[in-house]
Design an enzyme around this catalytic site. Structure first.
Site, PDB file in Angstrom:
ATOM      1  N   GLU A   1      -0.513  10.004   0.291  1.00 50.59           N
ATOM      2  CA  GLU A   1      -1.789  10.819  -0.314  1.00 50.59           C
ATOM      3  C   GLU A   1      -3.035  11.001   0.788  1.00 50.59           C
ATOM      4  O   GLU A   1      -3.701  11.771   0.599  1.00 50.59           O
ATOM      5  CB  GLU A   1      -2.320  10.119  -1.339  1.00 50.59           C
ATOM      6  N   VAL A   2      -2.862  10.095   1.750  1.00 51.66           N
ATOM      7  CA  VAL A   2      -4.109  10.159   2.879  1.00 51.66           C
ATOM      8  C   VAL A   2      -3.478  10.384   4.367  1.00 51.66           C
ATOM      9  O   VAL A   2      -2.766   9.641   4.648  1.00 51.66           O
ATOM     10  CB  VAL A   2      -5.029   8.799   2.804  1.00 51.66           C
TER      11      VAL A   2
ATOM     12  N   HIS B   1      -1.473   4.136   6.925  1.00 54.72           N
ATOM     13  CA  HIS B   1      -1.990   3.017   6.209  1.00 54.72           C
ATOM     14  C   HIS B   1      -0.804   2.314   5.696  1.00 54.72           C
ATOM     15  O   HIS B   1       0.150   2.696   5.282  1.00 54.72           O
ATOM     16  CB  HIS B   1      -2.898   3.271   5.280  1.00 54.72           C
TER      17      HIS B   1
ATOM     18  N   ASN C   1       3.943   4.811   3.595  1.00 59.38           N
ATOM     19  CA  ASN C   1       4.375   6.284   3.222  1.00 59.38           C
ATOM     20  C   ASN C   1       4.410   7.098   4.510  1.00 59.38           C
ATOM     21  O   ASN C   1       3.297   7.105   4.913  1.00 59.38           O
ATOM     22  CB  ASN C   1       3.879   6.731   1.935  1.00 59.38           C
TER      23      ASN C   1
ATOM     24  N   HIS D   1       0.383  -0.797   3.212  1.00 62.21           N
ATOM     25  CA  HIS D   1       0.063  -1.398   1.908  1.00 62.21           C
ATOM     26  C   HIS D   1       0.677  -2.672   1.963  1.00 62.21           C
ATOM     27  O   HIS D   1       1.736  -3.196   2.516  1.00 62.21           O
ATOM     28  CB  HIS D   1       0.709  -0.797   0.629  1.00 62.21           C
TER      29      HIS D   1
ATOM     30  N   ASP E   1      -7.310  -2.425  -1.739  1.00 62.07           N
ATOM     31  CA  ASP E   1      -6.888  -1.068  -2.345  1.00 62.07           C
ATOM     32  C   ASP E   1      -8.098  -0.931  -3.725  1.00 62.07           C
ATOM     33  O   ASP E   1      -8.279  -2.082  -4.534  1.00 62.07           O
ATOM     34  CB  ASP E   1      -5.676  -0.773  -2.832  1.00 62.07           C
ATOM     35  N   ILE E   2      -8.604   0.218  -3.785  1.00 61.59           N
ATOM     36  CA  ILE E   2      -9.414   0.398  -4.970  1.00 61.59           C
ATOM     37  C   ILE E   2      -8.596   0.706  -6.260  1.00 61.59           C
ATOM     38  O   ILE E   2      -9.116   0.435  -7.495  1.00 61.59           O
ATOM     39  CB  ILE E   2     -10.437   1.395  -4.845  1.00 61.59           C
TER      40      ILE E   2
END
Length: 130
Positions: A105-106, A110, A97, A112, A39-40
């Site tokens: 958000e995306v 995904h 999420n 985490h 993750d950035i």
């Protein structure tokens, strides 16, 4: 900005671009079903994202529409990523999420993978009254 997980898949989302190699990522895992990368904006010493290679908006979309092979392959990939990161002991947390209330958000599924420190309670603060 949180997204509505019932919207159609957007092939121009940031994770679709990462899958196509249009945006660089520090990959730690890749197979036909998933890729994983750092993750950035990490929230733990180990913070990896695992995404399916198919175009799925959320866990809901994926669980309803992915093939059995895609589901099995993705779940196995998430486990492999955690093991390869050395996160199994003393433990790790998975988070996916889905939709507006979760803060997704995306618009690409995904998961985490958080590890590397005590992660505290599952949700911060007391449950709000309904």
């Amino acid at each position: 900005m949180p997204i509505d997980a019932t919207e159609p898949y957007d092939p121009n989302n940031v994770f679709a671009k990462i899958l196509r190699g249009e945006i660089p990522s520090k990959r730690v895992y890749e197979d036909e079903f998933a890729i994983a990368f750092h993750d950035i904006n990490p929230h733990a010493p180990t913070h990896l994202l695992v995404i399916p290679t198919g175009p799925y908006v959320s866990w809901d979309d994926f669980s309803a529409n992915a093939s059995d092979a895609e589901i099995a392959g993705f779940v196995r990939a998430v486990g492999a990523v955690a093991r390869e990161a050395g996160a199994v002991e003393p433990g790790y947390r998975l988070l996916a999420n889905v939709g507006l209330n979760s803060g997704q958000e995306v618009p690409h599924l995904h998961v985490h993978v958080f590890a590397g420190k005590p992660l505290g309670p599952m949700l911060a603060g007391p449950m709000l009254a309904r």
